[in-house]
Design a protein around this motif. Structure first.
Motif, PDB file in Angstrom:
ATOM      1  N   GLY A  76     146.874 194.498  41.106  1.00  0.00           N
ATOM      2  CA  GLY A  76     146.867 194.161  39.773  1.00  0.00           C
ATOM      3  C   GLY A  76     146.667 192.816  39.364  1.00  0.00           C
ATOM      4  O   GLY A  76     146.341 191.867  40.062  1.00  0.00           O
ATOM      5  N   GLU A  77     146.343 192.641  37.949  1.00  0.00           N
ATOM      6  CA  GLU A  77     146.425 191.164  37.391  1.00  0.00           C
ATOM      7  C   GLU A  77     147.583 190.611  37.451  1.00  0.00           C
ATOM      8  O   GLU A  77     148.709 191.126  36.981  1.00  0.00           O
ATOM      9  N   TYR A  78     147.652 189.274  37.350  1.00  0.00           N
ATOM     10  CA  TYR A  78     148.704 188.464  37.452  1.00  0.00           C
ATOM     11  C   TYR A  78     149.031 187.406  36.583  1.00  0.00           C
ATOM     12  O   TYR A  78     147.961 186.668  36.423  1.00  0.00           O
ATOM     13  N   ILE A  79     149.890 187.420  35.723  1.00  0.00           N
ATOM     14  CA  ILE A  79     149.985 186.552  34.861  1.00  0.00           C
ATOM     15  C   ILE A  79     151.507 185.708  34.852  1.00  0.00           C
ATOM     16  O   ILE A  79     152.532 186.119  34.860  1.00  0.00           O
ATOM     17  N   ALA A  80     151.375 184.218  34.945  1.00  0.00           N
ATOM     18  CA  ALA A  80     152.479 183.549  35.213  1.00  0.00           C
ATOM     19  C   ALA A  80     152.692 182.665  33.934  1.00  0.00           C
ATOM     20  O   ALA A  80     151.847 181.895  33.474  1.00  0.00           O
ATOM     21  N   LEU A  81     154.264 182.879  33.718  1.00  0.00           N
ATOM     22  CA  LEU A  81     154.547 181.844  32.467  1.00  0.00           C
ATOM     23  C   LEU A  81     155.913 181.186  32.755  1.00  0.00           C
ATOM     24  O   LEU A  81     156.541 181.843  33.680  1.00  0.00           O
ATOM     25  N   ASN A  82     156.187 180.191  31.901  1.00  0.00           N
ATOM     26  CA  ASN A  82     157.512 179.562  32.309  1.00  0.00           C
ATOM     27  C   ASN A  82     158.175 179.415  31.090  1.00  0.00           C
ATOM     28  O   ASN A  82     157.719 179.292  30.039  1.00  0.00           O
ATOM     29  N   ALA A  83     159.377 179.886  31.085  1.00  0.00           N
ATOM     30  CA  ALA A  83     160.136 180.359  29.972  1.00  0.00           C
ATOM     31  C   ALA A  83     160.612 178.915  29.286  1.00  0.00           C
ATOM     32  O   ALA A  83     160.827 178.917  27.846  1.00  0.00           O
ATOM     33  N   VAL A  84     160.354 177.881  29.861  1.00  0.00           N
ATOM     34  CA  VAL A  84     160.718 176.477  29.033  1.00  0.00           C
ATOM     35  C   VAL A  84     159.381 176.126  28.273  1.00  0.00           C
ATOM     36  O   VAL A  84     159.755 175.713  26.997  1.00  0.00           O
ATOM     37  N   GLU A  85     158.309 176.698  28.647  1.00  0.00           N
ATOM     38  CA  GLU A  85     157.081 176.350  27.704  1.00  0.00           C
ATOM     39  C   GLU A  85     156.599 177.244  26.952  1.00  0.00           C
ATOM     40  O   GLU A  85     155.920 177.355  25.939  1.00  0.00           O
ATOM     41  N   SER A  86     156.928 178.661  27.346  1.00  0.00           N
ATOM     42  CA  SER A  86     156.326 179.990  26.699  1.00  0.00           C
ATOM     43  C   SER A  86     157.482 180.541  25.792  1.00  0.00           C
ATOM     44  O   SER A  86     158.586 180.054  25.718  1.00  0.00           O
ATOM     45  N   GLY A  87     156.915 181.351  24.687  1.00  0.00           N
ATOM     46  CA  GLY A  87     157.553 182.044  23.759  1.00  0.00           C
ATOM     47  C   GLY A  87     157.273 183.471  23.551  1.00  0.00           C
ATOM     48  O   GLY A  87     156.274 183.974  24.331  1.00  0.00           O
ATOM     49  N   ILE A  88     157.599 183.957  22.291  1.00  0.00           N
ATOM     50  CA  ILE A  88     157.361 185.395  22.033  1.00  0.00           C
ATOM     51  C   ILE A  88     155.798 185.620  21.868  1.00  0.00           C
ATOM     52  O   ILE A  88     155.091 186.595  22.283  1.00  0.00           O
ATOM     53  N   ALA A  89     155.058 184.601  21.384  1.00  0.00           N
ATOM     54  CA  ALA A  89     153.481 184.656  21.296  1.00  0.00           C
ATOM     55  C   ALA A  89     152.842 184.580  22.742  1.00  0.00           C
ATOM     56  O   ALA A  89     151.996 185.928  22.883  1.00  0.00           O
ATOM     57  N   GLU A  90     153.291 184.153  23.691  1.00  0.00           N
ATOM     58  CA  GLU A  90     152.592 184.295  24.957  1.00  0.00           C
ATOM     59  C   GLU A  90     153.120 185.606  25.811  1.00  0.00           C
ATOM     60  O   GLU A  90     152.571 186.283  26.331  1.00  0.00           O
ATOM     61  N   ILE A  91     154.234 185.988  25.371  1.00  0.00           N
ATOM     62  CA  ILE A  91     154.679 187.451  25.892  1.00  0.00           C
ATOM     63  C   ILE A  91     154.009 188.466  25.267  1.00  0.00           C
ATOM     64  O   ILE A  91     153.554 189.284  25.884  1.00  0.00           O
ATOM     65  N   LYS A  92     153.858 188.511  24.062  1.00  0.00           N
ATOM     66  CA  LYS A  92     153.002 189.392  23.411  1.00  0.00           C
ATOM     67  C   LYS A  92     151.477 189.484  23.740  1.00  0.00           C
ATOM     68  O   LYS A  92     151.145 190.576  24.010  1.00  0.00           O
ATOM     69  N   LYS A  93     150.950 188.327  24.100  1.00  0.00           N
ATOM     70  CA  LYS A  93     149.809 188.361  24.734  1.00  0.00           C
ATOM     71  C   LYS A  93     149.552 188.721  26.033  1.00  0.00           C
ATOM     72  O   LYS A  93     148.590 189.749  26.092  1.00  0.00           O
ATOM     73  N   ALA A  94     150.620 188.583  26.811  1.00  0.00           N
ATOM     74  CA  ALA A  94     150.692 189.481  28.157  1.00  0.00           C
ATOM     75  C   ALA A  94     150.826 190.580  28.220  1.00  0.00           C
ATOM     76  O   ALA A  94     150.176 191.503  28.823  1.00  0.00           O
TER      77      ALA A  94
END
Length: 430
Positions: A76-94
């Motif tokens: 599958g595709e892999y998306i890496a985020l860090n909760a310190v730097e990311s928010g709702i907008a990045e989650i919605k995009k993912a």
């Protein structure tokens, strides 16, 4: 700009821990309880059938590394985020990417959220619909207890996998491999004095990243002789800013055992000596504080319940203050636990309760059942429950099931404050 040269330059300045990050399960270090041969998580990864999960444990144990291995091994595709730097907008995009991958390409999308305990309830809840519908496979990574720091709704949708500190021998092997690896320290032609790697592994206290950092700093700051970097114990002492006293694996466990037995034996002098002998040898004081909390219940117990509060407060104080000020509440707690009256009735009661729970499968007395789920026939029996506060705080009635009604699980000793419990039980029996 030459892109190839830029990439090579970036590789040179990468920390050793990043360079040595494994790309497959065969090279992954530790955590055999979840990724060993035949274990559930390993089988799920190899079959590309992994569901949403949360990895938790202290830093440097391989949580993020395992998530990267999953990304490499799965299709599958892999998306890496860090909760310190990311928010709702990045989650919605993912989530949108995950939805598109699922509907258009029938492909799974793995979302790694590092430090996921940093998200608030609203941010965590935004993941729930996507997890339920299969748009993403969530992989959370956290150093905090997920049951206390994440929402129950998220916990119920994920497998929880605890990560444990690495064994010293595992760290030593990894450091040896890094010293001659092409992507590690091979170009420095590193050699070690006796005991160097063992001391680094001991000081790292199960944290692989810390061990790599110490080794790399020692090598980069040493002065090569005849194209060889020879690392001594003194070099490591300077890197960690702590003198390495003579303490091997056997001595460590002997000193720790002596510390515990001195606490149990009410010798505060010996307890303090062994505690600071360990600390001066490079042992993390938090190890001693955790043992102190255990002994406050195991050996002091109900004879003086304040011991548990003092020990727990000392742990919190040390985390807030650090060294050297944190040594004061540590000393305070050691003296209190050592000098307190002793009772092991808590441990004995726990053992009896576990044994009885495993050996019996019985229903609780009907009058203790929850009324909300009672049938019409059993509702009248539920109403026979006697509410103790209607009788001044205590009323005699049966609580244990009929089959074990006469079992005595907790037997108070007549030490310290526990004498009062013993007297109360006598009065209730009368």
């Amino acid at each position: 700009m030459d892109l190839f040269a830029y990439t090579k330059k970036n590789e040179c300045i990468q920390p050793l821990a990043e360079k040595m990050r494994p790309n497959n399960l065969q090279d992954f270090i530790g955590q055999e309880h979840i990724v060993g041969e035949g274990k559930f998580l390993r089988r799920a990864i190899e079959a590309d059938k992994l569901g949403s999960c949360i990895f938790y444990g202290p830093s440097g144990l391989g949580k993020t590394t395992l998530a990267h291995i999953i990304a490499i091994m799965t299709k599958g595709e892999y998306i890496a985020l860090n909760a310190v730097e990311s928010g709702i907008a990045e989650i919605k995009k993912a989530i949108e990417i995950g939805k598109e991958n699922l509907y258009l390409y029938n492909k799974r999308t793995y979302l790694l959220l590092d430090e996921c305990h940093r998200f608030n309830k609203t941010q965590l809840d935004s993941l729930l619909p996507a997890i339920e519908k299969g748009y993403i496979v969530f992989i959370g990574s956290t150093t905090e207890n997920p049951y206390a720091n994440l929402t129950p709704a998220l916990i119920s949708r994920c497998h929880i996998f605890p990560f444990y500190p690495l064994q010293e021998q595992q760290i030593i092997c990894a450091l040896q491999r890094a010293s001659y690896a092409e992507n590690g320290l091979k170009r420095y032609n590193v050699q070690f004095a006796d005991g160097v790697l063992a001391y680094i592994a001991h000081y790292a206290n199960g944290d692989m990243r810390m061990a790599y950092n110490i080794l790399e700093l020692a090598v980069l700051s040493s002065k090569p002789k005849q194209d060889t970097s020879y690392i001594t114990l003194k070099d490591i002492e300077e890197c960690v800013q702590q003198k390495a006293l003579s303490i091997d694996n056997t001595s460590y466990y002997n000193l720790l055992s002596a510390f515990c037995k001195s606490l149990r034996g009410s010798d505060s002098n010996a307890s303090l000596y062994y505690a600071f002998r360990l600390i001066e040898s490079g042992v993390d004081p938090l190890i001693l504080l955790r043992r102190l909390i255990v002994h406050a219940s195991e050996d002091v117990g109900l004879a003086d319940s304040n011991a548990l509060q003092v020990a727990t407060s000392a742990l919190q104080a040390f985390k807030e203050l650090g060294a050297p000020e944190g040594y004061i509440p540590l000393t305070h707690a050691i003296i209190y636990v050592a000098e307190a009256e002793k009772s092991n009735s808590v441990v004995l009661a726990m053992a009896r309760a576990k044994k009885l729970a495993k050996s019996t499968v019985v229903n609780c007395p009907p009058h203790l059942n929850e009324r909300s789920y009672a049938s019409k026939e059993s509702l009248e029996v539920c109403k026979q429950y006697l509410y103790p506060h209607d009788f001044g705080g205590y009323v005699k009635q049966q609580y244990l099931p009929d089959a074990i009604v006469n079992e005595e699980i907790y037997t108070p000793l007549q030490n310290g404050e526990e004498r009062k419990i013993f007297q109360k039980q006598l009065e209730r029996r009368k």
